[in-house]
Design an enzyme around this catalytic site. Structure first.
Site, mmCIF file in Angstrom:
data_model
loop_
_atom_site.group_PDB
_atom_site.id
_atom_site.type_symbol
_atom_site.label_atom_id
_atom_site.label_comp_id
_atom_site.label_asym_id
_atom_site.label_seq_id
_atom_site.Cartn_x
_atom_site.Cartn_y
_atom_site.Cartn_z
ATOM 1 N N LYS A 53 0.842 -1.204 0.000
ATOM 2 C CA LYS A 53 0.000 0.000 0.000
ATOM 3 C C LYS A 53 0.880 1.258 0.000
ATOM 4 C CE LYS A 53 -3.821 -2.416 2.165
ATOM 5 N NZ LYS A 53 -4.599 -2.783 3.349
ATOM 6 N N GLN A 97 -4.601 -1.482 9.651
ATOM 7 C CA GLN A 97 -4.595 -2.838 9.076
ATOM 8 C C GLN A 97 -5.183 -3.848 10.062
ATOM 9 O OE1 GLN A 97 -3.629 -3.302 5.935
ATOM 10 N NE2 GLN A 97 -3.681 -5.523 5.858
ATOM 11 N N ASP A 120 -10.971 2.975 4.108
ATOM 12 C CA ASP A 120 -11.366 1.563 3.962
ATOM 13 C C ASP A 120 -12.883 1.432 3.778
ATOM 14 O OD1 ASP A 120 -9.343 -0.411 4.083
ATOM 15 O OD2 ASP A 120 -9.007 -0.017 6.205
#
Ligand code: GUN
Length: 312
Positions: A53, A97, A120
């Protein structure tokens, strides 16, 4: 032979658009969009995802920063960090995460990220906005699935779509996006009775159960379109691990189009994270504050869902 839906190529194209959007912001005198990634613990898979990422941010000119915290980090310490990032105007997107260590309440942590920075799309406010068609940030994998489908489907109206998998991250949101696009959506999962027969009716199958090679050739009607979201690491015969999707790829060559694993949905997830970050930055700068379009701009939404007012 089924056509391959090349997620790598489509993601590259999206990255080019994202890079151009970043360049436009910078040319207009704004700071480049900023993404902060939080990694707690030392899960090897998470470390790889986070590295990818961050590298992807660099490719398109997004500023990125990473907070790597030990597995022993307390929930309070994590919440304090998120509160600081929420208040930092240079941070447009925050990604924590998962999975998080067991002593941390994941829902509480993800819910602590302000919805405007939740790139997200996991925050309950964004989930609620998606399910009510009132905008918000769309989770990256479902958005990527829709973008892949849009390369092979002109109009979803009345299409019979079977989603396999009911996760909050993929199955449920992708079903909502497809419903908004006027498809007839059946959400199933590994305990659904008669799954093979249900799938055999489908014009489009989105397989997101996390069950390797679940979808067999005889589950798929001629000319169907298949999006394989599954990605499971299994031991190969040569002693090396390999990645396997939810679809028995070699058995579905009578389909019209299918995504490979790897190289299908995976690259789109990261590309959509980057585009969500730019959207968050644009909203923070007061550009495109119209967030009533599922985090998609008007043109994008028209392309994915067909435009115009219709009866429900
Ligand atoms: N872990 C695996 N995939 C994801 C993702 O898309 N976002 C976050 N935050 N964690 C993940």
């Amino acid at each position: 032979m089924a056509d391959l839906i090349d997620g790598r190529a489509i993601a590259r194209q999206l990255d080019e658009e994202t890079k151009a959007a970043v360049d436009d912001l910078v040319a207009a005198g704004h700071a480049a969009p900023g993404l902060t990634v939080i990694l707690v613990g030392d899960d090897p898979a998470s470390e790889i995802y986070v590295r990818r990422k961050i590298a992807a941010c660099e490719r398109v000119g997004i500023r990125s920063s990473k907070h790597t915290l030990p597995a022993s980090t307390t929930q309070d310490a994590l919440l304090t960090l998120i509160a600081r990032l929420n208040a930092d105007p240079e941070v447009h997107g925050i990604l924590c995460q998962v999975p998080l260590p067991e002593h941390i309440d994941t829902g509480k942590v993800l819910g602590a990220i302000v919805p405007e920075k939740d790139v997200d799309g996991f925050h309950p406010v964004n989930v609620g906005r998606l399910s009510t068609g009132t905008g918000g940030i769309v989770p990256c994998t479902p958005l990527g699935v829709m973008k892949l489908l849009a390369t092979v489907v002109d109009d979803f109206t009345g299409k019979d779509v079977v989603v396999i998998g009911k996760s909050n991250i993929v199955g449920k949101p992708v079903a909502n996006l497809l419903l908004d696009a006027e498809a007839t959506v059946t959400v199933t999962h590994i305990y659904t009775e008669g799954l093979a027969e249900i799938c055999r009716q489908a014009d489009i199958i989105v397989a997101a159960a996390g069950a390797p090679r679940l979808v067999k050739g005889h589950w798929v009607k001629d000319g169907a379109i298949i999006i394989d979201v599954g990605i499971t690491r299994v031991a190969g015969e040569n002693g090396k691990d390999r990645l396997v999707g939810d679809v028995a790829f070699d058995e579905v060559q009578h389909a019209a189009a299918v995504t490979p694993v790897p190289g299908g949905v995976g690259p789109m997830t990261i590309a959509c994270l980057l585009s969500n970050t730019v959207k968050a930055a644009r909203a923070a700068y007061g550009i495109d504050t119209n967030v009533s379009n599922h985090g998609m701009d008007r043109e994008e939404r028209a392309m994915l869902t067909g435009s115009g007012a219709r009866p429900n």
